[in-house]
Enzyme design. Sequence first.
Site, PDB file in Angstrom:
ATOM      1  N   ARG A 223       0.818  -1.228   0.000  1.00 50.02           N
ATOM      2  CA  ARG A 223       0.000   0.000   0.000  1.00 50.02           C
ATOM      3  C   ARG A 223       0.845   1.268   0.000  1.00 50.02           C
ATOM      4  NH1 ARG A 223      -5.557  -0.392   2.047  1.00 50.02           N
ATOM      5  NH2 ARG A 223      -6.353  -2.188   0.957  1.00 50.02           N
TER       6      ARG A 223
ATOM      7  N   ARG B 112      -3.120   6.870   1.160  1.00 51.10           N
ATOM      8  CA  ARG B 112      -3.591   8.106   1.800  1.00 51.10           C
ATOM      9  C   ARG B 112      -2.606   8.766   2.747  1.00 51.10           C
ATOM     10  NH1 ARG B 112      -9.003   5.130   3.455  1.00 51.10           N
ATOM     11  NH2 ARG B 112      -7.387   3.527   3.455  1.00 51.10           N
TER      12      ARG B 112
ATOM     13  N   ARG C 218      -6.303  11.524  -5.865  1.00 53.84           N
ATOM     14  CA  ARG C 218      -7.517  10.768  -5.567  1.00 53.84           C
ATOM     15  C   ARG C 218      -8.745  11.695  -5.644  1.00 53.84           C
ATOM     16  NH1 ARG C 218     -11.488   8.876  -3.367  1.00 53.84           N
ATOM     17  NH2 ARG C 218     -11.721   7.402  -1.664  1.00 53.84           N
TER      18      ARG C 218
ATOM     19  N   ASP D 165      -6.829  -2.539  -7.375  1.00 58.91           N
ATOM     20  CA  ASP D 165      -7.380  -3.179  -6.185  1.00 58.91           C
ATOM     21  C   ASP D 165      -7.687  -4.630  -6.514  1.00 58.91           C
ATOM     22  OD1 ASP D 165      -8.356  -2.232  -3.347  1.00 58.91           O
ATOM     23  OD2 ASP D 165      -9.728  -3.784  -4.034  1.00 58.91           O
TER      24      ASP D 165
ATOM     25  N   TYR E 215     -15.150 -11.261   0.217  1.00 57.62           N
ATOM     26  CA  TYR E 215     -15.859  -9.986  -0.016  1.00 57.62           C
ATOM     27  C   TYR E 215     -17.094 -10.197  -0.890  1.00 57.62           C
ATOM     28  CZ  TYR E 215     -11.926  -7.551   2.101  1.00 57.62           C
ATOM     29  OH  TYR E 215     -10.982  -7.110   2.991  1.00 57.62           O
TER      30      TYR E 215
END
Length: 341
Positions: free
Chosen positions: A26, A30, A39, A76, A151
């Site tokens: 990652r 952020r 973003r 992703d 998921y």
Amino acid sequence: MASEQRRLLRVLDGESLTPPPVWLMRQAGRYLPEYRETRARAGSFLDLCYNPDLAVEVTLQPIRRFGFDASILFSDILVIPDALDRDLTFVQGEGPQLRPIAPEEVSRLDPSRAETHLAPVIETVRRLRAELPDETTLIGFCGAPWTVATYMIAGHGTPDQAPARLFGYRHPEAMEQLLTLLAEMSADYLIRQLHAGADCVQIFDSWAGVLDEASFAAYAVKPVRRIVDKVRAAVPGAKIIGFPKGAGALLAGYRAATGVDAVGLDWSVPLSFAAELQAQGAVQGNLDPLRLIAGGRALEEGVERILATLGHGPLVFNLGHGITPDAPIAHVEALLRQIRG
Ligand code: CP3
């Protein structure tokens, strides 16, 4: 530079390098102001994943800032269910949401849209290889079928993936069918990434740790073996990192059973056990991401222990899971100074 000379690839081949190559899971994210800015320009997180201009930009940001040895494609793991029309959205602050799949729907899933749907991601890989510094390894990736399935079944993240575990016990045939479909699609996706210029690939099994021994063999090992075999049949010698997060003692047989070149280790893996795994080939990890937030002695001691135990064998330095949004940039810089001396 011939691609085999890239430092991370040499380690995947079993070489021991001092200092070890380093990148962070990652690493585009952020905690970087330039990521947050791009973003915001992209609109949604998924728009960012499917926009090659912006996806290339955010992939390169941590390379420009820190000069990591490897760059990981920005995308992703859930683009695969998105290609299956599972109505994926990322709700700010809440993570992914999808239309939960019922057992009787599995046989109706249609993978035929995936090639077109994922074309922008492949375009991102192609441009990245052209734009990255020659010495930087480009890592492609996918989610492992089990983690992607968790998921798809729950429709969102859960603390223990109970809905997917129950689905497996109650509907073993539907589960097997779902994992096989995801393995086939993921292999095709990785093959395209490798053909487009990825130097190696990583398979993220972030939820391997919730499985019991028999389920681990059926749901974590078997589908990953299927991916590895299909990828290597199309791309002989393809280098593959497997990351079965939380697998604990079941890591012992993972490399041999799946055929991956390197195993990623989360921070709960004892370093003495990591050293045993390293005797069989390269390992990647395993600093606790919270040590990076704390900084200071906590960070130094964590890095020191990993280098002392694993630094003389084939090691890719990394965190034991992704970097979090609250990681201070100064601590990432301190980490790199300590590793590189
Ligand atoms: O820099 C990189 O490592 C490359 C990009 C990358 C992302 N996700 C970007 C991302 C990679 C390799 C992933 C993998 C991924 N995605 C995994 C496996 C690794 C892991 O973390 O366990 C999983 C389980 C996912 C699914 C996913 N994506 C979740 C659960 C979330 C929400 C949690 C969160 O951090 O918000 C995401 C969103 C996501 N994927 C973000 C990023 C940068 C944050 C989205 C944003 O910018 O708002």
